[in-house]
Scaffold this active site. Structure first.
Site, mmCIF file in Angstrom:
data_model
loop_
_atom_site.group_PDB
_atom_site.id
_atom_site.type_symbol
_atom_site.label_atom_id
_atom_site.label_comp_id
_atom_site.label_asym_id
_atom_site.label_seq_id
_atom_site.Cartn_x
_atom_site.Cartn_y
_atom_site.Cartn_z
ATOM 1 N N LYS A 113 21.607 40.048 -0.055
ATOM 2 C CA LYS A 113 22.122 38.940 0.749
ATOM 3 C C LYS A 113 21.397 38.953 2.076
ATOM 4 C CE LYS A 113 25.395 35.848 0.086
ATOM 5 N NZ LYS A 113 25.877 35.395 -1.230
HETATM 6 N N1 GLU Z 1 24.774 32.345 -2.679
HETATM 7 C C1 GLU Z 1 25.172 32.244 -4.039
HETATM 8 C C2 GLU Z 1 26.140 33.343 -4.412
HETATM 9 O O1 GLU Z 1 26.821 33.889 -3.581
HETATM 10 C C3 GLU Z 1 23.984 32.121 -4.993
HETATM 11 C C4 GLU Z 1 23.026 33.275 -4.986
HETATM 12 C C5 GLU Z 1 21.761 33.000 -5.794
HETATM 13 O O2 GLU Z 1 21.654 31.966 -6.442
HETATM 14 O O3 GLU Z 1 20.873 33.861 -5.736
HETATM 15 O O4 GLU Z 1 26.322 33.659 -5.559
#
Ligand code: GLU
Length: 424
Positions: A113
């Site tokens: 993240k």
């Molecule tokens: N931000 C989204 C999540 O929390 C998508 C992450 C992604 O597609 O890599 O799952």
């Protein structure tokens, strides 16, 4: 077992919650203590302070993070958040959840993240682009289609992903669409990616209702907290399928109509004025009130920690389908589980986004693109399989769905770790 924690202030609730959920799960996972300790730690953490020139000529400093929690199953994968609430601990929690989410739905990724401490609404388009490109260039040594693949999250969108893809590509010397997902279609994005997370939430709601013998949609009352990408798409798909969406909210507050809200009209209104406030034929409620209004299904699709010991007792929904990451604290979990509320946890319920991100990455790597129906068919197939596996684990081990989902995911990562062995 020796329980230790990565060095942290543990001030941020999200990280405390992530670690507590981990501890609760490993108590049922029957794993080697060494592996339990290993998986508790993020693999690497990156902090960067960087300048951005504002439109008036001033140079302002910003702080950004990227945490790779795990790279055991493949490249680390996860969104990038622009918010003033971003902290290293929050990013650590979200990265850890991505590891379990990807493992649970069986896609070959680890978890990551990123975040920048900024309110994107205070930036002009040019400032947003300069901030994104500078942050992306700082990330270049840490990202690639085989190493770490960012995606949208709170406060970011396909245009931000396009600038990241372009910044990376200009530095490498050729176009690398697979370095980021959630891109616009014009540069290698996937059909269905925008709707994917919200759609997946509804697929999980259907599975949960069916498991409890409810196969109709008519008259089933749904409340959605949060009307960003996840909440608005979940509300739209639920409405399309015949559910009665009686309440929604955005950061400013909520709307409630026991007879059901006209979601397509609300979406048109939101597009026109930039908020849901001012929509006619609905009672105005606060975000707190919204969570405890009468409904059958509650979809928290806003922030972490929205359902806590202070309001869990008052929630009237029989089902909670988590669109947000980490919306429910462990204390609230205990209260809701005792009350028999059925919770489909975030790492399952909101995994539709990263599943279609995976399809986007596969399409980019193969330079061969799918139609929307193939995307949605495969999304449903993967999500339904993950729901069934989680349900089976829950039944076999007599666990709630959150702990069962974590046990399934953690065992998969542990198995891969044990098979690879500890280097050197
Ligand atoms: N931000 C989204 C999540 O929390 C998508 C992450 C992604 O597609 O890599 O799952």
């Amino acid at each position: 077992m020796v329980v230790s924690y990565p060095q942290t202030s543990l001030e941020n609730d999200a990280y405390k919650i992530a670690l507590e959920q981990y501890d609760r799960a490993v108590a049922h996972a029957n794993l080697d203590d060494n592996l339990v300790e290993y998986m508790r730690y993020p693999r690497r953490e990156f902090i960067v302070n960087f300048p951005v020139r504002r439109d008036d000529g001033r140079v302002e400093m910003f702080t950004g993070y990227r945490v790779h929690h795990s790279t055991v199953m493949g490249p680390s994968k996860g969104g990038l958040r622009y918010s003033t609430a971003v902290t290293l601990d929050e990013v650590r929690a979200l990265a850890m959840w991505m590891t379990w989410k990807c493992a649970l739905v069986n896609i070959p990724y680890g978890g990551a993240k990123g975040g920048v401490v900024v309110d994107p609404k205070t930036l002009s388009l040019g400032e947003l682009e300069r901030l994104t490109r500078r942050y992306a260039s700082e990330l270049i040594p840490l990202m690639s289609p085989m190493m770490d693949v960012p995606a949208p999250d709170m406060g970011t969108n396909p245009q931000v992903m396009a600038w990241i893809m372009d910044t990376y590509s200009m530095n490498i010397g050729y176009s690398v669409p697979a370095v980021v997902t959630g891109k616009p279609l014009a540069i290698g994005g996937s059909e269905g990616r925008t709707e994917a997370t919200g759609r997946g939430v509804v697929v999980c709601m259907l599975a949960a209702l069916k498991y409890h013998g409810i196969t109709r949609t008519e008259g089933v009352r749904v409340i959605v907290q949060g009307f960003g990408n996840v909440g608005s798409n979940a509300a739209a798909y639920a409405h399309e399928l015949g559910f009665k969406v009686v309440g929604v909210s955005d950061v400013e507050g909520g709307l409630y109509n026991p007879n059901g809200l006209d979601i397509p009209a609300l979406l048109t209104h939101q597009k026109a004025v930039g908020r849901i406030a001012g929509f006619p034929q609905a009672e105005v409620v606060t975000n707190d009130e919204l969570l405890t209004l009468p409904c059958d299904v509650l979809i928290p699709a806003a922030m972490e920690g929205m359902i806590h010991a202070g309001n869990a007792e008052k929630i009237q929904a029989r089902f909670i389908i988590e669109g947000a990451n980490g919306p429910t604290t462990p204390e609230a979990d205990d209260i809701l589980n005792d009350r028999g509320v059925y919770i489909v946890p975030d790492i399952l319920a909101n995994s539709g986004g990263v599943i279609v991100s995976y399809f986007e990455w596969v399409q980019d790597l193969q330079a061969f693109f799918w139609g929307k129906s193939a995307v949605f068919e495969n999304l449903e197939r993967i999500l339904t399989a993950a729901y069934q596996t989680t349900k089976q684990t829950a039944e076999q081990l007599h666990l709630d769905m959150r702990t069962a989902a974590h046990v399934t995911a953690i065992q998969r990562v542990a198995n891969a770790l044990a098979t690879r062995g500890i280097y050197p």
